[in-house]
Design an enzyme around this catalytic site. Structure first.
Site, short mmCIF file in Angstrom:
data_model
loop_
_atom_site.label_atom_id
_atom_site.label_comp_id
_atom_site.label_asym_id
_atom_site.label_seq_id
_atom_site.Cartn_x
_atom_site.Cartn_y
_atom_site.Cartn_z
N GLU A 140 20.38 2.63 27.00
CA GLU A 140 20.93 1.47 27.69
C GLU A 140 19.98 0.29 27.55
O GLU A 140 18.77 0.47 27.54
CB GLU A 140 21.12 1.81 29.18
N GLU A 145 27.01 -3.43 36.43
CA GLU A 145 26.93 -2.36 37.41
C GLU A 145 26.11 -2.87 38.58
O GLU A 145 25.08 -3.54 38.38
CB GLU A 145 26.25 -1.13 36.79
#
Ligand SMILES: *[C@@H]1O[C@H](CO)[C@@H](O)[C@H](O)[C@H]1NC(C)=O
Ligand SMILES: *[C@@H]1O[C@H](CO)[C@@H](O)[C@H](O)[C@H]1NC(C)=O
Length: 411
Positions: free
Chosen positions: A215, A326
């Site tokens: 990520e 997120e």
């Protein structure tokens, strides 16, 4: 005889007492913090104090934390990838020709105070306070083991893990990399234990115990960094956020080769509503020759790589790619958090207000960058954070995403 025995016994006792004291010292919280800092912070050739209070240590490239990994003891440093993906600069040519003239190159804040010499890598120094904010030393630099991946969430458990997403994704093929240009903002965080991030995920395996994930993007995380700055970050795990992996270079794994960009450092400048817009480009791809996963920032900064052996599924390829935002919703006061995602505005507000990802691409099995096919979108509660995707000539495949969190439609 007797006195010799007494002397020997006394010596043994003294040794034992000394050993016990040493063990006690090693176990005391202060000693553990000290040892942990010593392990994380490698001796620096030069140190630079950033205006945000960070210390950036320029560490000799062969002394970086990655080489604490037992499997990297005899590793031959790769100073460049064998291959870049094909078609890498196609969208850049288009952007240069057509993008808004106000666009300026993106820097990190600490560059205002100096640069690291060749042959070193810049590493954000971990301070005692950084460790003291963590729930435990062991968890420092790691994600909580919750449903951190959106599409793993059982609909009955919505909000239980507290993570909220607004993302675009592709699955059902073999992926060897992904790219995106990500608008950079500084979302407001309601509680220090919450965060807001915008990133891409390269995923392999199942969402149970064996998820492999790489990520990268930007994040605001008061607990991790001690402030509300927007920072460049990476994360990796090979066991669904349990025992392996970490943010940035807070554990051994990622091998950095670049002397200009520091993981975890503040990004500068940041976009403002109806004013200059800034974005960062991130490319992660698997070198078809060596198998390592490389990361590039912007047009020219090849930051380094994750060796293939760190992973199981990703040692071959990824089965899913996600892009988006997120946040953690800890439901302070028993209501939805007001922690913002993206710019804090909903997608329909568009350019200059809502945050975007543009030119999202994947790398296919022939090492070709191309537009993703069959892009899906996902959000748990579109009244809190939403996502809207589209396609056009300049921006390729893009989407706007984000929102304010708590509002009259998201109580
Ligand atoms: C590293 O190389 C040395 C000498 O060749 C060898 O004895 C050792 O087992 C190697 N270690 C690893 C982890 O490969
Ligand atoms: C971060 O922002 C919150 C409000 O969003 C504020 O209460 C807090 O003091 C800020 N923290 C720092 C370290 O500036």
């Amino acid at each position: 005889m007797a006195s010799a025995w007494v002397l020997a016994a006394a010596a043994v006792l003294a040794l034992w007492a000394a050993a016990a004291t040493a063990a006690e010292g090693a176990r005391s919280p202060a000693a553990r913090v000290h040892r942990h800092l010593k392990r994380l912070n490698k001796p620096a050739v030069k140190s630079i104090e950033s205006p945000d209070g960070d210390i950036i240590d320029c560490v000799h490239i062969s002394h970086q934390p990655a080489f604490d990994h037992p499997l990297l003891k005899n590793h031959t440093l790769q100073m460049r990838p064998a291959y870049h993906p094909e078609g890498l600069y196609d969208d850049d040519k288009r952007s240069v020709a057509s993008d808004n003239a106000g666009e300026k190159p993106m820097l990190q804040l600490w560059h205002q105070k100096g640069r690291c010499p060749e042959g070193t890598v810049p590493i954000r120094r971990t301070k005692k306070d950084d460790l003291l904010r963590a729930s435990s030393l062991r968890r420092y630099g790691r994600k909580r083991h919750t449903a951190a991946n959106p599409l793993s969430i059982d609909p009955n458990m919505l909000n239980e893990g507290g993570h909220q997403h607004a993302i675009a994704y592709v699955e059902g093929d073999k992926y060897y990399g992904a790219k995106a240009t990500i608008n950079v903002w500084e979302p407001k965080i309601q509680q220090p234990n919450e965060f807001s991030l915008s990133q891409l995920w390269i995923l392999g395996g199942s969402f149970g115990e064996d998820l492999n994930s790489i990520e990268a993007g930007w994040q605001v995380s008061p607990d991790l960094y001690g402030d509300n700055n927007t920072r460049l970050f990476t994360y990796w795990t090979s066991d669904a956020y349990q025992a392996t992996g970490c943010y940035n270079v807070l554990c051994s794994g990622f091998i950095q080769i670049n002397s200009e960009i520091a993981m975890g450092a503040s990004i500068f400048p940041i976009s403002n509503i109806a004013s200059s817009q800034y974005d960062i480009s991130i490319l992660i791809w698997k070198d078809p020759k060596e198998g390592n996963w490389w990361m590039q920032f912007g047009r020219e900064y090849v930051l380094g790589y994750w060796p293939s052996f760190l992973f199981s599924y990703l040692a071959d390829s990824a089965s899913m790619v996600e892009w988006g935002g997120e946040v953690v919703n800890s439901e302070p006061d028993g209501t939805h958090t007001s922690t913002q995602m993206g710019s804090g505005r909903f997608p329909e507000e568009g350019f200059g207000k809502a945050s975007y990802f543009k030119n999202i691409q994947v790398v296919d099995s022939s090492n070709q960058l191309k537009a993703p096919k069959g892009v899906g979108t996902y959000t748990e509660q579109s009244n809190c954070y939403d996502v809207q995707n589209g396609n056009n000539g300049d921006w390729g495949t893009y989407f706007y995403y984000g929102g304010p969190g708590k509002n009259s439609n998201c109580p």
